[in-house]
Scaffold this motif. Sequence first.
Motif, PDB file in Angstrom:
ATOM      1  N   ARG A  60      18.940  40.388  45.913  1.00  0.00           N
ATOM      2  CA  ARG A  60      18.075  40.201  44.744  1.00  0.00           C
ATOM      3  C   ARG A  60      16.680  39.695  45.117  1.00  0.00           C
ATOM      4  O   ARG A  60      15.830  39.532  44.234  1.00  0.00           O
ATOM      5  N   MET A  61      16.452  39.439  46.413  1.00  0.00           N
ATOM      6  CA  MET A  61      15.102  39.094  46.871  1.00  0.00           C
ATOM      7  C   MET A  61      14.294  40.372  47.067  1.00  0.00           C
ATOM      8  O   MET A  61      14.738  41.304  47.742  1.00  0.00           O
ATOM      9  N   TYR A  62      13.110  40.446  46.466  1.00  0.00           N
ATOM     10  CA  TYR A  62      12.268  41.636  46.601  1.00  0.00           C
ATOM     11  C   TYR A  62      11.969  41.880  48.082  1.00  0.00           C
ATOM     12  O   TYR A  62      11.565  40.972  48.814  1.00  0.00           O
ATOM     13  N   ALA A  63      12.174  43.110  48.531  1.00  0.00           N
ATOM     14  CA  ALA A  63      12.089  43.445  49.954  1.00  0.00           C
ATOM     15  C   ALA A  63      10.735  43.097  50.561  1.00  0.00           C
ATOM     16  O   ALA A  63      10.645  42.679  51.724  1.00  0.00           O
ATOM     17  N   GLY A  64       9.670  43.231  49.796  1.00  0.00           N
ATOM     18  CA  GLY A  64       8.337  42.950  50.311  1.00  0.00           C
ATOM     19  C   GLY A  64       8.095  41.482  50.601  1.00  0.00           C
ATOM     20  O   GLY A  64       7.155  41.130  51.319  1.00  0.00           O
ATOM     21  N   TRP A  65       8.935  40.610  50.047  1.00  0.00           N
ATOM     22  CA  TRP A  65       8.769  39.171  50.249  1.00  0.00           C
ATOM     23  C   TRP A  65       9.797  38.584  51.223  1.00  0.00           C
ATOM     24  O   TRP A  65       9.730  37.407  51.555  1.00  0.00           O
ATOM     25  N   ARG A  66      10.734  39.402  51.686  1.00  0.00           N
ATOM     26  CA  ARG A  66      11.770  38.874  52.575  1.00  0.00           C
ATOM     27  C   ARG A  66      11.211  38.355  53.900  1.00  0.00           C
ATOM     28  O   ARG A  66      11.718  37.388  54.458  1.00  0.00           O
ATOM     29  N   SER A  67      10.165  38.991  54.399  1.00  0.00           N
ATOM     30  CA  SER A  67       9.640  38.617  55.719  1.00  0.00           C
ATOM     31  C   SER A  67       9.055  37.211  55.739  1.00  0.00           C
ATOM     32  O   SER A  67       8.876  36.625  56.810  1.00  0.00           O
ATOM     33  N   ASN A  68       8.756  36.656  54.564  1.00  0.00           N
ATOM     34  CA  ASN A  68       8.204  35.292  54.495  1.00  0.00           C
ATOM     35  C   ASN A  68       9.172  34.321  53.828  1.00  0.00           C
ATOM     36  O   ASN A  68       8.840  33.152  53.616  1.00  0.00           O
ATOM     37  N   ALA A  69      10.375  34.788  53.493  1.00  0.00           N
ATOM     38  CA  ALA A  69      11.329  33.962  52.761  1.00  0.00           C
ATOM     39  C   ALA A  69      12.010  32.950  53.674  1.00  0.00           C
ATOM     40  O   ALA A  69      12.112  33.156  54.891  1.00  0.00           O
ATOM     41  N   ILE A  70      12.468  31.842  53.103  1.00  0.00           N
ATOM     42  CA  ILE A  70      13.253  30.841  53.809  1.00  0.00           C
ATOM     43  C   ILE A  70      14.440  30.443  52.921  1.00  0.00           C
ATOM     44  O   ILE A  70      14.413  30.640  51.707  1.00  0.00           O
ATOM     45  N   TRP A  71      15.475  29.898  53.558  1.00  0.00           N
ATOM     46  CA  TRP A  71      16.622  29.362  52.834  1.00  0.00           C
ATOM     47  C   TRP A  71      16.439  27.854  52.712  1.00  0.00           C
ATOM     48  O   TRP A  71      16.413  27.155  53.722  1.00  0.00           O
ATOM     49  N   LEU A  72      16.292  27.349  51.503  1.00  0.00           N
ATOM     50  CA  LEU A  72      16.263  25.907  51.276  1.00  0.00           C
ATOM     51  C   LEU A  72      17.680  25.471  50.920  1.00  0.00           C
ATOM     52  O   LEU A  72      18.279  26.015  49.983  1.00  0.00           O
ATOM     53  N   VAL A  73      18.224  24.514  51.663  1.00  0.00           N
ATOM     54  CA  VAL A  73      19.611  24.115  51.433  1.00  0.00           C
ATOM     55  C   VAL A  73      19.727  22.596  51.441  1.00  0.00           C
ATOM     56  O   VAL A  73      18.947  21.891  52.097  1.00  0.00           O
ATOM     57  N   ASN A  74      20.702  22.097  50.694  1.00  0.00           N
ATOM     58  CA  ASN A  74      21.130  20.722  50.866  1.00  0.00           C
ATOM     59  C   ASN A  74      21.855  20.632  52.205  1.00  0.00           C
ATOM     60  O   ASN A  74      22.570  21.555  52.596  1.00  0.00           O
ATOM     61  N   GLN A  75      21.706  19.550  52.902  1.00  0.00           N
ATOM     62  CA  GLN A  75      22.275  19.446  54.242  1.00  0.00           C
ATOM     63  C   GLN A  75      23.794  19.604  54.239  1.00  0.00           C
ATOM     64  O   GLN A  75      24.387  20.031  55.227  1.00  0.00           O
ATOM     65  N   ASP A  76      24.440  19.291  53.100  1.00  0.00           N
ATOM     66  CA  ASP A  76      25.894  19.456  53.006  1.00  0.00           C
ATOM     67  C   ASP A  76      26.320  20.920  52.969  1.00  0.00           C
ATOM     68  O   ASP A  76      27.512  21.222  53.113  1.00  0.00           O
TER      69      ASP A  76
END
Length: 480
Positions: free
Chosen positions: A335-351
């Motif tokens: 569901r992430m637009y393909a044109g923006w994947r190259s700059n995307a990051i995963w923000l996660v809780n450390q758990d």
Amino acid sequence: MTMKSALLGDYSRLAALAAFGAIQLGSIRMDAPVLADLEARVVEINAALDAFRVRAEAGEDLTDEETAEIEESAGELEKLTKKIKALKLLAPQGQGRRSAPEARTEPGGGGPRRTVPAEPRQDAQRMGFRSFGDFAQTVQNHYRGNVTDSVIRLRNAATTFGNEGVGADGGFLIPPSFSSAIWTKVNGIESLLSRCTPLLTDGNSLTIPKDEVTPWDTTKGVQVYWEGEGQQTPQSKGLFEMGQLRLSKLSGLVPISEEMLQDASGLESWLMAKAPQKMTSKINTAIIAGTGAGQPLGIIPGYSAVGASVIQVSKETSQPADTVWFANINKMWGRMYAGWRSNAIWLVNQDVEPQLEGMAFVGNGLTPTAASSTPVYLPPGGLNDAPYARLKGRPVVPIEACAALGDLGDIILVDLSQYWALTKAGGAIQTDTSIHLFFDQALTAFRFIFRVNGQPAWSAPIARQNGSNTLSWAVTLEAR
């Protein structure tokens, strides 16, 4: 008798005594209450001017009456300063305003007179009040609405400040001779603001035109057509929307006693580092969960519902609570637009990290573990080399602002370049110190101000040319 007439009376008395030689100038004692009243008035004027200064620095316009009041106060301050200086010059050395009154004597029942030790003055602890009765009367005037000079001083008194008297308030920070450093539990944190698209303004707000029409939209905005020879091309025009950001103010005020500043040599440098860290944490939380009311609008406002342009994917059927499956990751990535994947990051809780480290690809990708599974999540160089791990080729960034494991917002796939971050031109934290704000309490006030705001650049997800699922710059997983 007014303060002015009292002062004129003092001057006349001194001049007469000097002219007639009735007494020596060295024996004249200054009237301490008069000098104290003058100095108290100076403190009140400085406090009022500081209040006007704070409003002006915040960009607030002052009325003509307020401008006139500032000029009048400045003139009065100059006159008072001269009077105080003159009174102190008239007092011989050692006989001016005293930090403690002289010892009193009493008759000793027929014998020699007994000396009664004088009590030291406690101006800082009493906040400028001469006695408990003076303080009680001031409190009474406050609740009756009688605004006197003492009431103004009471209202401006610091309610929370670091001091040496209470250990937890700062007394523990006074270092022994072998240490002048202050240890901190957390030295630095990831700043999401630096990953956003920066916008600057010299004023208080910024209006940004934006084009939300996709290239494959055939109903609005600029259009192109296949035309035959000699055919007239239909006209079209661009469709623009306006996004507006107004700066919000993030601030902190930390009064610290003069004794602490003198005795704890590392305190000021510690504070200058601590305040920006606090602001970074506050801004991170606002980018993820800000409500937009007096603060930035976040990806998941209030940790309760996603923003208008953010997509929330559903969990799997019968998926256990507080888990993250590979199927969830696949859905989010899709569901992430393909044109923006190259700059995307995963923000996660450390758990969330232990969930990722046990994740494996098996068959249809639904089962999290199996004997013949292939690991999904590996740090660069393998499990023994893990400074920044990657998932789907994009960095995984643990951050405290993410929600707890299993809640909405515990894992977010986002391209933060699609988030606007507006700051004041210069982009630095404004740091000010003042000894006047709490002058009568011998406190130095440290003030930190950072003007910032932010919001997603887009108002809705992207509609597909072919396909029913919408796409977005930010995707999260529903609560489990």
